[in-house]
Motif scaffolding. Structure first.
Motif, mmCIF file in Angstrom:
data_model
loop_
_atom_site.group_PDB
_atom_site.id
_atom_site.type_symbol
_atom_site.label_atom_id
_atom_site.label_comp_id
_atom_site.label_asym_id
_atom_site.label_seq_id
_atom_site.Cartn_x
_atom_site.Cartn_y
_atom_site.Cartn_z
ATOM 1 N N SER A 165 2.194 -0.820 -5.700
ATOM 2 C CA SER A 165 2.954 -0.424 -6.880
ATOM 3 C C SER A 165 3.320 -1.654 -7.693
ATOM 4 N N SER A 166 3.377 -1.457 -9.007
ATOM 5 C CA SER A 166 3.696 -2.552 -9.918
ATOM 6 C C SER A 166 4.118 -1.962 -11.256
ATOM 7 N N SER A 167 4.897 -2.715 -12.011
ATOM 8 C CA SER A 167 5.249 -2.294 -13.361
ATOM 9 C C SER A 167 4.144 -2.645 -14.353
ATOM 10 N N SER A 183 -7.621 3.849 2.911
ATOM 11 C CA SER A 183 -7.415 4.311 1.535
ATOM 12 C C SER A 183 -6.339 3.462 0.876
ATOM 13 N N VAL A 184 -6.446 3.332 -0.450
ATOM 14 C CA VAL A 184 -5.506 2.519 -1.222
ATOM 15 C C VAL A 184 -5.068 3.309 -2.450
ATOM 16 N N THR A 185 -3.775 3.281 -2.739
ATOM 17 C CA THR A 185 -3.266 3.873 -3.970
ATOM 18 C C THR A 185 -2.592 2.795 -4.808
ATOM 19 N N ASN A 189 -1.776 6.691 -7.491
ATOM 20 C CA ASN A 189 -3.127 7.188 -7.723
ATOM 21 C C ASN A 189 -4.139 6.432 -6.865
ATOM 22 N N GLY A 190 -5.099 7.151 -6.304
ATOM 23 C CA GLY A 190 -6.125 6.508 -5.507
ATOM 24 C C GLY A 190 -6.954 5.532 -6.340
ATOM 25 N N VAL A 191 -7.298 4.393 -5.759
ATOM 26 C CA VAL A 191 -8.103 3.388 -6.459
ATOM 27 C C VAL A 191 -9.234 2.923 -5.546
#
Length: 204
Positions: A165-167, A183-185, A189-191
């Motif tokens: 997460s990031s701004s 898995s990575v979000t 959202n999945g990326v």
């Protein structure tokens, strides 16, 4: 819960004041005040730990020594989130400088403004976060490395999912130590990502 890093140098007291929930409306309220007497620069490094009613975590804070560095230049803390009860252990670093040199604290090294590393009592990574940096290491392991300075990024380890997460949008590719992740979000959202051994890389 408030836990100061230097309780011996501070005095805590309950004071009377006022509390307002709306404009032109206020009521009497008590508040907690910490004071200290010092000459020159000083610091009030304090952990604010939220608890629900009835909870009482054994939160402890201790400083990590950094040679030649005083706490108002940069600070590093070890935070036991529930000492003696298999609670997670966090390490926190903050540089107050305009430019941020690479510094070592405990087993870690970092080249930015802020870093937070949280592990379980068994030593597994739970969360890492950085601000204005590009390389965070733990001994010989790069926990997080980027091809450029990252303004802010948090990584939460949730089973086989790495939650980023990031701004900001990712301006640079980021490689994170994440053994077992499938898995990575990013911001929910999945990326896409690539894997190399125990590391995952997310492109900008």
């Amino acid at each position: 819960k408030l836990v100061p890093a230097d309780p011996a140098s501070m005095t805590a007291s309950i004071r009377s004041g006022y509390y307002s929930e709306a404009t032109a409306s206020y009521s009497s309220a008590e508040y907690l005040a910490y004071t200290q007497s010092a000459t020159g620069s000083t610091s009030y490094d304090t952990v604010i730990f939220p608890e629900d009613t009835g909870q009482n975590h054994n939160v402890t804070v201790s400083r990590l020594a950094m040679a030649g560095v005083n706490p108002h230049t940069a600070t590093a803390l070890t935070i036991q989130l529930d000492a003696g009860n298999n609670g997670n252990v966090a390490t926190y670093y903050l540089s107050h400088e305009t430019t941020h040199p690479t510094r070592s604290f405990g087993t870690y090294s970092y080249d930015g403004e802020l870093a937070y590393i949280e592990k379980t009592s068994g030593g597994a990574l739970s969360r890492i976060a950085i601000n204005e940096g590009s390389l965070l290491t733990d001994g010989a392991t790069n926990l997080l490395s980027a091809t450029g300075k990252i303004q802010n990024l948090s990584a939460k380890y949730d089973g086989t999912t790495l939650e980023l997460s990031s701004s900001d949008k990712l301006a640079y590719a980021v490689t994170i130590f994440a053994p077992g992740v499938t898995s990575v979000t990013f911001n929910g959202n999945g990326v896409g990502f690539t894997t190399a051994g125990s590391f995952v890389t997310v492109a900008a």
